[in-house]
Design an enzyme around this catalytic site. Structure first.
Site, mmCIF file in Angstrom:
data_model
loop_
_atom_site.group_PDB
_atom_site.id
_atom_site.type_symbol
_atom_site.label_atom_id
_atom_site.label_comp_id
_atom_site.label_asym_id
_atom_site.label_seq_id
_atom_site.Cartn_x
_atom_site.Cartn_y
_atom_site.Cartn_z
ATOM 1 N N ALA A 1 43.334 64.586 44.056
ATOM 2 C CA ALA A 1 44.136 63.484 44.634
ATOM 3 C C ALA A 1 43.174 62.507 45.299
ATOM 4 C CB ALA A 1 45.141 64.033 45.626
ATOM 5 N N VAL A 2 42.312 61.901 44.469
ATOM 6 C CA VAL A 2 41.237 61.061 45.014
ATOM 7 C C VAL A 2 41.555 59.567 44.915
ATOM 8 C CG1 VAL A 2 39.425 62.763 44.617
ATOM 9 C CG2 VAL A 2 40.003 61.146 42.792
ATOM 10 N N GLY A 3 42.815 59.240 44.683
ATOM 11 C CA GLY A 3 43.206 57.831 44.644
ATOM 12 C C GLY A 3 43.701 57.433 43.264
ATOM 13 N N HIS B 1 72.762 56.213 72.025
ATOM 14 C CA HIS B 1 72.280 57.459 72.644
ATOM 15 C C HIS B 1 73.120 58.627 72.150
ATOM 16 C CE1 HIS B 1 70.685 60.221 75.595
ATOM 17 N NE2 HIS B 1 71.929 60.570 75.894
ATOM 18 N N LYS C 1 59.250 63.309 46.995
ATOM 19 C CA LYS C 1 60.160 63.461 48.144
ATOM 20 C C LYS C 1 61.186 64.565 47.885
ATOM 21 C CE LYS C 1 57.588 61.140 49.377
ATOM 22 N NZ LYS C 1 56.488 60.382 48.778
ATOM 23 N N VAL D 1 33.218 66.994 47.321
ATOM 24 C CA VAL D 1 33.207 67.906 46.168
ATOM 25 C C VAL D 1 32.175 67.416 45.153
ATOM 26 C CG1 VAL D 1 34.572 68.788 44.238
ATOM 27 C CG2 VAL D 1 35.599 68.598 46.515
ATOM 28 N N ILE E 1 48.668 61.149 49.127
ATOM 29 C CA ILE E 1 49.176 62.038 48.073
ATOM 30 C C ILE E 1 48.691 63.468 48.291
ATOM 31 C CG2 ILE E 1 49.117 62.479 45.571
ATOM 32 C CD1 ILE E 1 49.178 59.434 45.168
ATOM 33 N N GLU F 1 37.875 66.767 52.034
ATOM 34 C CA GLU F 1 37.862 65.303 52.173
ATOM 35 C C GLU F 1 36.435 64.848 52.465
ATOM 36 O OE1 GLU F 1 39.875 62.422 51.938
ATOM 37 O OE2 GLU F 1 37.902 61.615 52.424
ATOM 38 N N GLY G 1 44.141 62.044 51.400
ATOM 39 C CA GLY G 1 44.882 60.784 51.492
ATOM 40 C C GLY G 1 46.378 61.100 51.505
HETATM 41 P P1 FAD Z 1 54.213 51.797 38.174
HETATM 42 O O1 FAD Z 1 55.289 52.471 38.913
HETATM 43 O O2 FAD Z 1 52.968 52.560 37.899
HETATM 44 O O3 FAD Z 1 54.857 51.313 36.806
HETATM 45 C C1 FAD Z 1 54.116 50.722 35.803
HETATM 46 C C2 FAD Z 1 54.845 50.922 34.502
HETATM 47 O O4 FAD Z 1 54.237 50.118 33.505
HETATM 48 C C3 FAD Z 1 54.779 52.352 33.975
HETATM 49 O O5 FAD Z 1 56.079 52.801 33.765
HETATM 50 C C4 FAD Z 1 53.997 52.253 32.684
HETATM 51 O O6 FAD Z 1 54.469 53.137 31.658
HETATM 52 C C5 FAD Z 1 54.245 50.807 32.286
HETATM 53 N N1 FAD Z 1 53.186 50.225 31.466
HETATM 54 C C6 FAD Z 1 51.874 50.135 31.766
HETATM 55 N N2 FAD Z 1 51.215 49.438 30.803
HETATM 56 C C7 FAD Z 1 52.150 49.074 29.902
HETATM 57 C C8 FAD Z 1 52.106 48.317 28.705
HETATM 58 N N3 FAD Z 1 50.980 47.762 28.285
HETATM 59 N N4 FAD Z 1 53.249 48.163 28.005
HETATM 60 C C9 FAD Z 1 54.427 48.700 28.460
HETATM 61 N N5 FAD Z 1 54.533 49.395 29.595
HETATM 62 C C10 FAD Z 1 53.409 49.582 30.309
HETATM 63 N N6 FAD Z 1 54.846 54.634 47.056
HETATM 64 C C11 FAD Z 1 55.716 54.454 48.065
HETATM 65 O O7 FAD Z 1 55.974 53.309 48.445
HETATM 66 N N7 FAD Z 1 56.326 55.510 48.684
HETATM 67 C C12 FAD Z 1 56.083 56.787 48.314
HETATM 68 O O8 FAD Z 1 56.647 57.722 48.882
HETATM 69 C C13 FAD Z 1 55.165 57.023 47.253
HETATM 70 N N8 FAD Z 1 54.899 58.276 46.848
HETATM 71 C C14 FAD Z 1 54.058 58.479 45.784
HETATM 72 C C15 FAD Z 1 53.812 59.780 45.380
HETATM 73 C C16 FAD Z 1 52.990 60.029 44.301
HETATM 74 C C17 FAD Z 1 52.726 61.445 43.867
HETATM 75 C C18 FAD Z 1 52.401 58.925 43.595
HETATM 76 C C19 FAD Z 1 51.535 59.161 42.398
HETATM 77 C C20 FAD Z 1 52.638 57.630 44.000
HETATM 78 C C21 FAD Z 1 53.467 57.386 45.102
HETATM 79 N N9 FAD Z 1 53.733 56.089 45.565
HETATM 80 C C22 FAD Z 1 54.569 55.896 46.625
HETATM 81 C C23 FAD Z 1 53.125 54.900 44.932
HETATM 82 C C24 FAD Z 1 54.133 54.225 43.999
HETATM 83 O O9 FAD Z 1 54.545 55.146 43.027
HETATM 84 C C25 FAD Z 1 53.493 53.010 43.359
HETATM 85 O O10 FAD Z 1 53.005 52.144 44.369
HETATM 86 C C26 FAD Z 1 54.517 52.248 42.522
HETATM 87 O O11 FAD Z 1 55.033 53.058 41.507
HETATM 88 C C27 FAD Z 1 53.880 50.996 41.916
HETATM 89 O O12 FAD Z 1 54.820 50.330 41.158
HETATM 90 P P2 FAD Z 1 54.412 49.435 39.904
HETATM 91 O O13 FAD Z 1 55.685 48.915 39.353
HETATM 92 O O14 FAD Z 1 53.347 48.504 40.286
HETATM 93 O O15 FAD Z 1 53.742 50.446 38.864
HETATM 94 P P1 AMP Z 2 43.754 57.912 48.826
HETATM 95 O O1 AMP Z 2 42.843 56.854 48.272
HETATM 96 O O2 AMP Z 2 44.436 57.560 50.097
HETATM 97 O O3 AMP Z 2 44.683 58.461 47.779
HETATM 98 O O4 AMP Z 2 42.807 59.138 49.221
HETATM 99 C C1 AMP Z 2 41.896 59.729 48.353
HETATM 100 C C2 AMP Z 2 40.851 60.452 49.184
HETATM 101 O O5 AMP Z 2 40.016 61.228 48.330
HETATM 102 C C3 AMP Z 2 39.934 59.520 49.962
HETATM 103 O O6 AMP Z 2 40.081 59.776 51.335
HETATM 104 C C4 AMP Z 2 38.536 59.876 49.460
HETATM 105 O O7 AMP Z 2 37.585 59.876 50.513
HETATM 106 C C5 AMP Z 2 38.725 61.290 48.921
HETATM 107 N N1 AMP Z 2 37.700 61.677 47.918
HETATM 108 C C6 AMP Z 2 37.290 60.957 46.847
HETATM 109 N N2 AMP Z 2 36.319 61.629 46.144
HETATM 110 C C7 AMP Z 2 36.116 62.810 46.802
HETATM 111 C C8 AMP Z 2 35.248 63.947 46.597
HETATM 112 N N3 AMP Z 2 34.381 64.013 45.576
HETATM 113 N N4 AMP Z 2 35.318 64.980 47.478
HETATM 114 C C9 AMP Z 2 36.191 64.947 48.521
HETATM 115 N N5 AMP Z 2 37.011 63.896 48.775
HETATM 116 C C10 AMP Z 2 37.001 62.842 47.931
#
Ligand code: FAD
Ligand code: AMP
Length: 474
Positions: free
Chosen positions: A278-280, A453, A57, A247, A194, A213, A192
Site C-alpha cells: 500500500a505504497v500509494g 445535546h 468501508k 522495505v 489505505i 513505513e 498511509g
Molecule cells: P477512478 O475511480 O479510478 O475511475 C477511473 C475509471 O476510468 C476507472 O473505472 C477505469 O476503468 C476507467 N478508465 C481508465 N482509463 C480508461 C480508458 N482509457 N477508457 C475507458 N475507461 C477508462 N477516496 C475517498 O474520498 N474516500 C475513501 O474512503 C477512499 N477510500 C479508498 C480506499 C481504497 C482501497 C482505494 C484504492 C482508494 C480509496 N479512495 C478513497 C480514493 C478514491 O477511490 C479515488 O480518489 C477515486 O476513485 C478517484 O476517482 P476518479 O474518477 O478520478 O478515478
Molecule cells: P500513501 O501515499 O498515503 O498511500 O502512503 C504510502 C506510504 O508508503 C508512504 O507513507 C510511503 O512512505 C510508504 N512507502 C513507500 N515505499 C516504501 C517502502 N519501500 N518501505 C516502506 N514504506 C514505503
C-alpha cells in the site's frame, strides 16, 4: 460516426458525476468505461465503488462490529461469549453492496440519457476517440467525436521493485479486500490511508499486523497533535507500526513471505502469511493516447490541468486522480461538476482550500484546512481551541472517549484556518467545519450556533469556544 457534445473517458466518481451533471445541463453526453467486474460484466463506478472507498468501508464496518462485540459489548452488559467470524459472508455482503451501487449508477445513466460506451477509450485527435469494446481485444473498435472531452481515467496502485504483487501471497489494496480467510500474520508496506484502513480491518478480525513505513514521521499530512495520539491508539489496538522501516526485499516460498527492511539498527526481517503493498497510487493514462495528441503531462505522469481543470488543449479537461491534488473521490466528483458547468457556460466553482480528508480508522481522523505545523512554518498568527472527546457527554454515553477536536483560527480576524478531529464519526463531524470554512466562517460563528445535546457535534462547538478560552465543559 456518433457525435456528442461531451465524451467523458472513465466512469469513476469523477467521470460518472461529470457525465450526469453534463446531461442535467442539456448536453448530449457519452461516458466510456472499460471496467469489468469479477464476473466479467461491464460496470461503472471506477476504483471508488468497485475496489476503493465503498468496499473498504463495508469491511471496516463489518470488522468494527466484530471487534465491538468481542471487546466492548461486555461493558454494555451484553454477553456474547462465542462470537465467530464468517469471512466468506462478510466478503459476499461487500460484493452485494458494490453490485447494488454500481447498478444504481447504470440506472442513473439511463435516467439521464447518458450513453455508456463499454470499452477502452483512446485519443485519435483532440475531438475524436476510438473505443475498443471492453474485454474484447479482437472486437471491432469504433470512433466517436465530441466537442468537449473530459479525461477521468483515475489512478492505479503503485508498485515497488522489492515487493512484486503476485495476487497470492503479495497483494495490492484490491487483493486485500478479497481475502478468503483471516491471515494469521499480515504485513503491510506503507502506513498511509489505505495501509492503515486495510491493516485495521484484518487486525480487528484477528491478524497479527505489522506495518512497515519508510518515513520516520507517522501520518505526515496530519496535525502532529492528532497524529501522535492516533499512533498511540492504533498501536494499543495491536497494529505493530514500525516507522523508519524501508522495505528493500521480499522472498516468498509457497506459504509465507519473508520481508527484508532497513531501519536505524540495520537490516531486519519479518515473516508473514500475506503481504499488502500500500505504497500509494499513480495516475492512469495507459493506452489513452494523450501524449500522441499532444496533451501535456507533468514529470510524475499526471495530466497537466489548470485551476479550471483545462488541459493544454482547449476542449479537453481532466479531473480526479489523474490530475494534481488529493486523490479523493469527493474531490474528483466536485471537479466533475465544476467542469460540466464550465462547458455549459456556467461558473463552475471548487474551493481547493476546503476539501475534507478522512482516514477511516477507529477512531476516525478527519480534517480540513491547515495543520498547526503548517501555520507555524508560515509564521501565521493563530489561536487554537482543543476539546477532548472524554469531556463530551455523548462520547461518554457511547463509550468512545478517545480523541479530540482541535480548531485553529486567525488571531486577528478569527477566520477558521483548520479543524482537526480524532474521534468517533469524525468523518461526519468534519462537514460542519467544511461548511464554516466554505462561508469564510469564524470560530465565533460556530460558537454562536446552537448544537443539539447530547451529540458528538457539541465537541466541535466546545472546540470553537476553546479558541476564545471559554469552553464550558473543559
Ligand atoms: P477512478 O475511480 O479510478 O475511475 C477511473 C475509471 O476510468 C476507472 O473505472 C477505469 O476503468 C476507467 N478508465 C481508465 N482509463 C480508461 C480508458 N482509457 N477508457 C475507458 N475507461 C477508462 N477516496 C475517498 O474520498 N474516500 C475513501 O474512503 C477512499 N477510500 C479508498 C480506499 C481504497 C482501497 C482505494 C484504492 C482508494 C480509496 N479512495 C478513497 C480514493 C478514491 O477511490 C479515488 O480518489 C477515486 O476513485 C478517484 O476517482 P476518479 O474518477 O478520478 O478515478
Ligand atoms: P500513501 O501515499 O498515503 O498511500 O502512503 C504510502 C506510504 O508508503 C508512504 O507513507 C510511503 O512512505 C510508504 N512507502 C513507500 N515505499 C516504501 C517502502 N519501500 N518501505 C516502506 N514504506 C514505503
Amino acid at each position: 460516426m456518433k457525435n456528442f457534445d461531451v465524451v467523458v473517458i472513465g466512469g469513476g466518481p469523477g467521470g460518472y458525476v461529470a457525465a450526469i451533471r453534463c446531461a442535467q445541463l442539456g448536453l448530449n453526453t457519452a461516458c466510456i468505461e472499460s471496467w469489468l467486474n469479477d464476473e466479467n460484466e461491464p460496470v461503472l463506478g471506477g476504483t471508488c465503488l468497485n475496489v476503493g472507498c465503498i468496499p473498504s468501508k463495508a469491511l471496516l464496518d463489518s470488522s468494527h462490529h466484530y471487534s465491538f462485540i468481542k471487546h466492548e459489548a461486555k461493558n454494555h452488559g451484553i454477553n456474547a461469549p462465542s462470537v465467530s467470524m464468517d469471512v466468506h459472508r462478510m466478503i459476499e455482503r461487500k460484493k452485494n453492496i458494490v453490485q447494488t451501487l454500481t447498478q444504481g449508477i447504470a440506472g442513473l445513466f439511463k435516467k439521464n440519457k447518458i450513453e455508456w460506451l463499454k470499452g477502452h477509450g483512446r485519443f485519435v485527435s483532440a475531438y475524436q476517440i476510438e473505443v475498443q469494446p471492453a474485454g474484447d481485444e479482437s472486437g471491432e473498435s469504433y470512433q466517436v467525436t465530441a466537442k468537449h472531452i473530459i479525461i477521468a481515467t483515475g489512478s492505479v496502485p503503485m508498485s515497488i521493485p522489492p515487493a512484486q504483487v503476485d495476487n497470492e501471497l503479495v497483494v495490492d489494496s484490491t487483493g486485500a479486500l478479497a481475502f478468503t480467510d483471516v491471515p494469521r500474520r499480515l504485513g503491510v508496506i506503507g502506513a498511509g490511508v489505505i495501509g492503515l484502513e486495510l491493516g485495521s480491518v484484518w487486525n480487528r478480525l484477528g491478524s497479527e499486523v505489522v506495518i512497515l513505513e519508510a518515513m520516520d514521521e507517522f501520518l505526515a499530512p496530519v496535525d502532529r497533535q492528532l497524529a501522535n495520539e492516533a499512533e498511540k491508539l492504533l498501536k494499543k489496538q495491536g497494529l505493530d507500526i514500525r516507522l523508519g522501516s524501508k522495505v528493500t526485499g521480499t522472498g516468498c516460498n509457497n506459504r509465507e513471505v519473508t520481508i527484508t527492511y532497513e531501519n536505524d539498527e540495520g537490516k531486519q526481517q519479518v515473516v508473514v502469511d500475506k503481504l499488502i503493498v500500500a505504497v500509494g497510487r499513480k495516475p492512469n493514462t495507459q493506452g489513452l493516447g494523450a501524449n500522441e495528441v499532444g496533451i501535456t503531462m507533468d514529470e510524475r505522469g499526471f495530466i497537466q490541468a489548470d485551476e479550471h481543470c483545462r488541459t493544454n488543449l482547449e476542449n479537453v479537461f481532466a479531473i480526479g486522480d489523474v490530475v494534481r491534488g488529493p486523490m479523493l473521490a469527493h474531490k474528483a466528483s466536485e471537479e466533475g461538476v465544476a467542469v460540466a458547468e464550465r462547458i455549459a457556460g456556467k461558473a463552475g466553482h471548487l474551493n481547493y482550500d476546503a476539501i475534507p480528508w478522512v482516514i477511516y480508522t477507529w477512531p476516525e481522523i478527519a480534517w480540513v484546512g491547515k495543520t498547526e505545523h503548517e501555520l507555524k512554518a508560515e509564521g501565521a498568527d493563530y489561536r487554537v481551541g482543543n476539546f477532548p472527546m472524554a469531556a463530551s457527554g455523548r462520547a461518554r454515553a457511547m463509550g468512545e472517549t478517545d480523541g479530540m477536536v482541535k480548531m485553529i483560527s486567525d488571531s486577528k480576524t478569527d477566520r477558521i484556518l483548520g479543524v482537526h478531529i480524532l474521534g468517533p464519526n469524525a468523518s461526519e463531524l468534519i462537514s460542519e467545519a467544511v461548511l464554516a470554512m466554505e462561508f469564510d466562517g469564524s470560530s465565533e460563528d460556530i460558537a454562536r450556533t446552537i448544537h443539539a445535546h447530547p451529540t458528538l457535534a457539541e465537541a466541535v462547538h466546545e472546540a470553537s469556544l476553546a479558541v476564545d478560552k471559554r469552553s464550558i465543559h473543559f
